[in-house]
Structures are given as structure tokens and as C-alpha cells.
Scaffold this active site. Structure first.
Site, PDB file in Angstrom:
ATOM      1  CD  GLN A   1      -3.283  -4.562   6.227  1.00  0.00           C
ATOM      2  OE1 GLN A   1      -3.635  -3.714   5.461  1.00  0.00           O
ATOM      3  NE2 GLN A   1      -3.925  -5.907   5.704  1.00  0.00           N
TER       4      GLN A   1
ATOM      5  CE  LYS B   1      -3.698  -2.666   2.036  1.00  0.00           C
ATOM      6  NZ  LYS B   1      -4.504  -3.039   3.031  1.00  0.00           N
TER       7      LYS B   1
ATOM      8  CG  ASP C   1      -9.955  -0.630   4.876  1.00  0.00           C
ATOM      9  OD1 ASP C   1      -9.681  -1.207   3.838  1.00  0.00           O
ATOM     10  OD2 ASP C   1      -9.352  -0.755   5.818  1.00  0.00           O
TER      11      ASP C   1
HETATM   12  N1  GUN Z   1      -6.744  -7.357   5.685  1.00  0.00           N
HETATM   13  C1  GUN Z   1      -7.021  -7.973   4.566  1.00  0.00           C
HETATM   14  N2  GUN Z   1      -7.401  -7.134   3.596  1.00  0.00           N
HETATM   15  C2  GUN Z   1      -7.697  -5.921   4.114  1.00  0.00           C
HETATM   16  C3  GUN Z   1      -8.433  -4.752   3.700  1.00  0.00           C
HETATM   17  O1  GUN Z   1      -8.974  -4.691   2.677  1.00  0.00           O
HETATM   18  N3  GUN Z   1      -8.259  -3.683   4.735  1.00  0.00           N
HETATM   19  C4  GUN Z   1      -7.694  -3.675   5.975  1.00  0.00           C
HETATM   20  N4  GUN Z   1      -7.813  -2.741   6.798  1.00  0.00           N
HETATM   21  N5  GUN Z   1      -7.235  -5.030   6.386  1.00  0.00           N
HETATM   22  C5  GUN Z   1      -7.194  -6.186   5.446  1.00  0.00           C
END
Ligand code: GUN
Length: 291
Positions: A93, A49, A118
């Protein structure tokens, strides 16, 4: 021979388009990514990211907290980022470490819905459930479901009237991708661990979405000819990353299929970048809220 749906190429196209538009603005859109503990998978995702932000010239801030962090310190980190004008999007995350697992729902509710890139906040989830067609207004679509629908669109795969069968009912992928496909006039069936005669259902699918986290779960015995298969699985094994779908087994029968890696994964990041751009434009009150 199935068409291989190339998420890397589509994702690059989306990031390149964003890069051009971001070059015209200052200050830059800012993303905060909060990582708690040292889950190796999460470390890789957070790194990807950050890399995407650098590529596009978004500002990114990584906040790393130890596994031992207190609930209050975690919440106050989110509150600080809510109030930071250089941050337009916040992502914590998941999964959180086992000790803090119960905090996931609390954290989601704490994030300002306008910074919820998200798309997990109940306000955004509610808008997703009530949206009509493609006109979803000012909500953030959850990144993986949005990436799946974008891939289908990019490859001109029809959705309206098609039977989409979804394996999995998670809040992260299964449920929201079902809502998005329903909004696009698909007939949607959810299957899960308690579903009876699962193959009878999956064999009816025109579009089959596998999001259960079980390596190579779907083989040729689950599908009918010419199905479109979207594999959301990212299972870390001794043999590397393995999807939920046994690619070799289904590929000769399918009309199109996403590989793992290089299918849905890169699209999740591209959609996060689009959400950040949307958040920035919304918060800075520019007209350009279209992404
Ligand atoms: N863990 C796995 N996929 C995601 C996501 O799209 N966002 C977040 N915050 N955590 C994740």
C-alpha cells in the site's frame, strides 16, 4: 440532469461474478497486502481490500510493518511473498511513510511481475503503453484506470474519437488512464500544474478525468455542456471525503458524472479482485485467464 455513474453497483456486480467462479476452485486465490506504518487513509483502503477478499472467498494475508522497519526487512517481506505459493497477488500500500518514500520504486521492481496485481511493475506498465485496442494480453492493468474504463463501458459511453482531457499526470492514475483511453482510440490531452490556459483545454473535453487531489477544483467554468466527468479525487477534509470536482456546480451541465464517494473508489477494489483472479489462473496454468 446528469446520469449518476454508480460505481458501487457496478463493482458489486463484478464481485458477485467473481464469487461464483471462485467457489469452483481450490486452493483459493491469495492476496498479500503489505501496510507500512499507520497512515489512516491507507488503513481504511487496506481494510476495504481485505473485506472484498472475504466477500469473494479469496484468501488474504495482511502484513503490517512498523514505520521504523528497515529497508532490508521490507524488501525481504516482498521476496518471501514472491516465493509463497499460496500468494498469487502482492500489493504494497502506498504512500510509504516519508522516511521510506524512496523505496516505492524499488519495491515495485522487486514484486514478481506475475504477482503485480497493482499493475505498477515496469514490465506491466510497458505492456500497457504498447497494447493495442482492448487486446492487452497477459498484463495487469492498474486498478483505478481499469475501473474508470469499465465504468465508461458499463454506461455505454463512447470512447473512440472522443476528446479525453486528463487533469493530473501521476503514475498511479493520470498517465495510465491516458494510455488506456488512447488504446481505445480516444484523443487524449494531459493537463497538469504547469499547463497554461487550462480551462480552454478542459472546455474541449468530451470526457474529463480529474485526478489531481485538489478538493472541488473543477467547477462549471471548466466544462462544456454534456461532458462526461470522472472524479478520481478522494480528499479527506473536516467535511468528509470530497472529490476534485464541485459536483453541485457541474452536475446540471454534465451528461454523466461519478459521485465521491461511490464512483471510482469501489471500482478500484473490484479491478484489484479481477487482477487477483487473473494472476491465480495464470500461475496455476488454468485455461481460464479471461477476467
Ligand atoms: N494507494 C492509493 N491507491 C493505491 C493503489 O491502487 N495501490 C497501492 N498499492 N497503493 C495505493
Amino acid at each position: 440532469m446528469a446520469t449518476i455513474i454508480n460505481g458501487k453497483v457496478v463493482s458489486q456486480k463484478i464481485k458477485d461474478a467473481l464469487k461464483t467462479r471462485v467457489a469452483e476452485v481450490t486452493p483459493k486465490p491469495g492476496l498479500a497486502v503489505v501496510l507500512v506504518g499507520n497512515n489512516p487513509g491507507s488503513q481504511v483502503y487496506v481494510g476495504n481490500k481485505e473485506k472484498a477478499c472475504q466477500e469473494i472467498s479469496f484468501y488474504s494475508q495482511k502484513v503490517v510493518l512498523p514505520e521504523t522497519v528497515s529497508e532490508e526487512a521490507l524488501l525481504s517481506t516482498v521476496r518471501r511473498l514472491n516465493g509463497d505459493p499460496s500468494i498469487h497477488g502482492i500489493l504494497v500500500q502506498f504512500p510509504l511513510p516519508e522516511r521510506l518514500k524512496h523505496m516505492e520504486e524499488i519495491i515495485i521492481r522487486e514484486i514478481n511481475p506475475e504477482k503485480d496485481v497493482d499493475g505498477f511493475h515496469p514490465i506491466n506498465v510497458g505492456k500497457l503503453v504498447t497494447c493495442k485496442g482492448t487486446v492487452c494480453g497477459d498484463l495487469f492493468l492498474p486498478c483505478t484506470p481499469a475501473g474508470i474504463v469499465r465504468l465508461l463501458d458499463e454506461y455505454h459511453i463512447p470512447i473512440a474519437g472522443q476528446h479525453a482531457v486528463i487533469l493530473g499526470r501521476s503514475n498511479l492514475v493520470g498517465k495510465p488512464v491516458g494510455m488506456l483511453l488512447l488504446a481505445r482510440d480516444a484523443t487524449v490531452t494531459f493537463c497538469h500544474s504547469k499547463t497554461k490556459n487550462i480551462k480552454e483545454i478542459t472546455k474541449q473535453a468530451d470526457i474529463l478525468i480529474a485526478a489531481i487531489g485538489k478538493e472541488n477544483f473543477v467547477d462549471a467554468s471548466f466544462i462544456k455542456k454534456d461532458v462526461v466527468i470522472i472524479d478520481v479525487g478522494i480528499n479527506r477534509t473536516a467535511h468528509g471525503l470530497i472529490g476534485d470536482v464541485d459536483f453541485q456546480s457541474v452536475e446540471p451541465l454534465a451528461s454523466a458524472i461519478t459521485p465521491v464517494p461511490g464512483g471510482v473508489g469501489p471500482m478500484t477494489i473490484a479491478m484489484l479482485m479481477e487482477n487477483l483472479w487473473k494472476a491465480y489462473n495464470y500461475q496455476t496454468r488454468r485455461e481460464d485467464t479471461k477476467v
